[in-house]
Design a protein around this motif. Structure first.
Motif, mmCIF file in Angstrom:
data_model
loop_
_atom_site.group_PDB
_atom_site.id
_atom_site.type_symbol
_atom_site.label_atom_id
_atom_site.label_comp_id
_atom_site.label_asym_id
_atom_site.label_seq_id
_atom_site.Cartn_x
_atom_site.Cartn_y
_atom_site.Cartn_z
ATOM 1 N N VAL A 21 19.866 -78.825 15.030
ATOM 2 C CA VAL A 21 20.984 -79.209 14.170
ATOM 3 C C VAL A 21 20.534 -79.544 12.754
ATOM 4 C CG1 VAL A 21 22.869 -80.853 13.846
ATOM 5 C CG2 VAL A 21 22.408 -79.916 16.116
ATOM 6 N N ASP A 22 19.479 -80.314 12.592
ATOM 7 C CA ASP A 22 19.028 -80.669 11.241
ATOM 8 C C ASP A 22 18.637 -79.433 10.432
ATOM 9 O OD1 ASP A 22 19.515 -83.357 11.666
ATOM 10 O OD2 ASP A 22 17.440 -83.817 12.208
ATOM 11 N N ASP A 23 18.014 -78.442 11.087
ATOM 12 C CA ASP A 23 17.662 -77.192 10.393
ATOM 13 C C ASP A 23 18.917 -76.419 10.006
ATOM 14 O OD1 ASP A 23 15.010 -77.877 10.780
ATOM 15 O OD2 ASP A 23 14.680 -76.414 12.384
ATOM 16 N N LEU A 24 19.883 -76.372 10.910
ATOM 17 C CA LEU A 24 21.146 -75.698 10.636
ATOM 18 C C LEU A 24 21.841 -76.319 9.429
ATOM 19 C CD1 LEU A 24 23.549 -73.821 11.329
ATOM 20 C CD2 LEU A 24 24.275 -75.572 12.984
ATOM 21 N N LEU A 25 21.929 -77.627 9.401
ATOM 22 C CA LEU A 25 22.589 -78.319 8.280
ATOM 23 C C LEU A 25 21.841 -78.084 6.976
ATOM 24 C CD1 LEU A 25 23.471 -81.649 10.101
ATOM 25 C CD2 LEU A 25 24.972 -79.682 9.697
ATOM 26 N N ILE A 41 29.341 -69.169 6.987
ATOM 27 C CA ILE A 41 29.942 -69.283 8.316
ATOM 28 C C ILE A 41 28.846 -69.273 9.368
ATOM 29 C CG2 ILE A 41 31.576 -68.303 9.966
ATOM 30 C CD1 ILE A 41 32.858 -66.811 7.580
ATOM 31 N N PRO A 42 28.475 -70.429 9.887
ATOM 32 C CA PRO A 42 27.550 -70.431 11.020
ATOM 33 C C PRO A 42 28.231 -69.803 12.235
ATOM 34 C CG PRO A 42 27.747 -72.627 10.066
ATOM 35 C CD PRO A 42 28.806 -71.774 9.441
ATOM 36 N N PHE A 43 27.535 -68.884 12.883
ATOM 37 C CA PHE A 43 28.020 -68.248 14.108
ATOM 38 C C PHE A 43 27.072 -68.691 15.213
ATOM 39 C CE2 PHE A 43 28.490 -64.661 17.096
ATOM 40 C CZ PHE A 43 29.860 -64.666 17.236
ATOM 41 N N LEU A 44 27.552 -69.589 16.068
ATOM 42 C CA LEU A 44 26.684 -70.305 16.996
ATOM 43 C C LEU A 44 26.857 -69.840 18.437
ATOM 44 C CD1 LEU A 44 27.292 -73.820 15.444
ATOM 45 C CD2 LEU A 44 25.373 -72.283 15.027
ATOM 46 N N HIS A 45 25.745 -69.547 19.073
ATOM 47 C CA HIS A 45 25.715 -69.190 20.486
ATOM 48 C C HIS A 45 25.448 -70.484 21.238
ATOM 49 C CE1 HIS A 45 23.834 -67.339 24.135
ATOM 50 N NE2 HIS A 45 24.831 -66.500 23.966
ATOM 51 N N TRP A 46 26.508 -71.060 21.822
ATOM 52 C CA TRP A 46 26.378 -72.387 22.402
ATOM 53 C C TRP A 46 27.421 -72.619 23.476
ATOM 54 C CZ3 TRP A 46 28.103 -76.222 17.970
ATOM 55 C CH2 TRP A 46 29.398 -75.918 17.553
ATOM 56 N N GLY A 47 27.318 -73.729 24.163
ATOM 57 C CA GLY A 47 28.313 -74.121 25.151
ATOM 58 C C GLY A 47 27.954 -73.683 26.555
ATOM 59 N N GLU A 48 28.747 -74.161 27.477
ATOM 60 C CA GLU A 48 28.524 -73.913 28.898
ATOM 61 C C GLU A 48 29.401 -72.762 29.364
ATOM 62 O OE1 GLU A 48 26.135 -75.628 30.405
ATOM 63 O OE2 GLU A 48 25.860 -76.799 28.567
ATOM 64 N N GLU A 49 28.807 -71.830 30.084
ATOM 65 C CA GLU A 49 29.567 -70.683 30.589
ATOM 66 C C GLU A 49 30.718 -71.141 31.476
ATOM 67 O OE1 GLU A 49 27.266 -67.582 32.362
ATOM 68 O OE2 GLU A 49 25.985 -67.379 30.601
ATOM 69 N N GLY A 50 31.883 -70.540 31.224
ATOM 70 C CA GLY A 50 33.056 -70.797 32.041
ATOM 71 C C GLY A 50 33.794 -72.082 31.739
ATOM 72 N N ALA A 68 28.594 -80.319 5.693
ATOM 73 C CA ALA A 68 27.412 -79.850 4.958
ATOM 74 C C ALA A 68 27.743 -78.680 4.034
ATOM 75 C CB ALA A 68 26.320 -79.436 5.937
ATOM 76 N N GLY A 69 28.977 -78.127 4.160
ATOM 77 C CA GLY A 69 29.380 -77.052 3.261
ATOM 78 C C GLY A 69 29.796 -75.763 3.921
ATOM 79 N N ALA A 70 29.824 -75.699 5.253
ATOM 80 C CA ALA A 70 30.264 -74.468 5.923
ATOM 81 C C ALA A 70 31.745 -74.225 5.634
ATOM 82 C CB ALA A 70 30.024 -74.559 7.427
ATOM 83 N N SER A 71 32.086 -72.970 5.440
ATOM 84 C CA SER A 71 33.473 -72.576 5.185
ATOM 85 C C SER A 71 34.279 -72.535 6.473
ATOM 86 C CB SER A 71 33.499 -71.187 4.549
ATOM 87 O OG SER A 71 32.626 -71.121 3.459
ATOM 88 N N ALA A 72 33.605 -72.253 7.575
ATOM 89 C CA ALA A 72 34.193 -72.195 8.910
ATOM 90 C C ALA A 72 33.018 -72.227 9.886
ATOM 91 C CB ALA A 72 35.001 -70.917 9.105
ATOM 92 N N VAL A 73 33.305 -72.501 11.146
ATOM 93 C CA VAL A 73 32.296 -72.434 12.201
ATOM 94 C C VAL A 73 32.901 -71.609 13.330
ATOM 95 C CG1 VAL A 73 30.944 -73.726 13.902
ATOM 96 C CG2 VAL A 73 31.304 -74.684 11.613
ATOM 97 N N ILE A 74 32.139 -70.621 13.795
ATOM 98 C CA ILE A 74 32.592 -69.757 14.880
ATOM 99 C C ILE A 74 31.548 -69.815 15.990
ATOM 100 C CG2 ILE A 74 33.269 -67.416 15.558
ATOM 101 C CD1 ILE A 74 35.095 -68.545 13.388
ATOM 102 N N GLY A 75 32.021 -69.975 17.220
ATOM 103 C CA GLY A 75 31.106 -70.051 18.349
ATOM 104 C C GLY A 75 31.378 -68.992 19.395
ATOM 105 N N CYS A 76 30.365 -68.768 20.222
ATOM 106 C CA CYS A 76 30.477 -67.846 21.342
ATOM 107 C C CYS A 76 29.522 -68.306 22.436
ATOM 108 C CB CYS A 76 30.137 -66.420 20.905
ATOM 109 S SG CYS A 76 28.405 -66.220 20.456
ATOM 110 N N HIS A 77 29.611 -67.741 23.586
ATOM 111 C CA HIS A 77 28.721 -67.855 24.732
ATOM 112 C C HIS A 77 29.429 -68.216 26.032
ATOM 113 C CE1 HIS A 77 25.347 -68.484 27.382
ATOM 114 N NE2 HIS A 77 25.820 -69.666 27.670
#
Length: 149
Positions: A21-25, A41-50, A68-77
């Motif tokens: 997280v600190d590196d991402l920020l 736009i950080p695109f993050l591969h995270w979270g628990e399946e299902g 920290a300045g992201a315009s949006a955050v999008i996740g998947c996984h």
């Protein structure tokens, strides 16, 4: 067992890049500051399946990304769609679900995904439109058409 550290990218091989997280920020701040990026736009591969909802730590990280300045955050996984929220005027999509994926062809919960359409006006908040899609048995997405009766 799978340990992501065993598959981390190095100078000698390709691999994953575990979320620190600190590196991402710091990267978001660098992109907005020194690199003068208009949209980040950080695109993050995270979270628990299902899981139908993001974890508390994901919510906190997404909000910190916006701060920290992201315009949006999008996740998947997770292979299922999760919630959408707005923080400080910026959209957060925790999981887009599946888009092109046929691994679970017989499981209807994971045959659904979202397309996130973002608009970044010069002035005003970021606009988000979610377009739902459903995969056919071959794993190819088709827009979900909603009809009024």
């Amino acid at each position: 067992e799978f340990y992501m550290e065993d598959y981390a990218v190095s100078d000698e091989r390709a691999g994953n890049n575990p979320l620190v997280v600190d590196d991402l920020l710091a990267d978001i701040a660098l992109a907005r500051g020194e690199l003068d990026c208009d949209i980040v736009i950080p695109f993050l591969h995270w979270g628990e399946e299902g899981e139908p909802a993001p974890r508390a730590d994901q919510r906190a990280t997404a909000r910190r990304c916006i701060e920290a300045g992201a315009s949006a955050v999008i996740g998947c996984h997770p292979h299922v769609t999760q919630s959408v929220e707005t923080h400080a005027g910026a959209p957060i999509v925790y999981s887009l679900g599946n888009f092109v994926f046929d691994y679970f062809a017989g499981d209807p919960e994971v045959n659904v995904g979202w397309v996130a359409i973002l608009e970044f006006p010069v002035e005003g908040p970021t606009a988000l439109e979610i377009v739902p899609v459903r995969m056919d048995p071959a794993g190819v997405p088709e827009p979900v058409v909603v009809t009024a009766e």
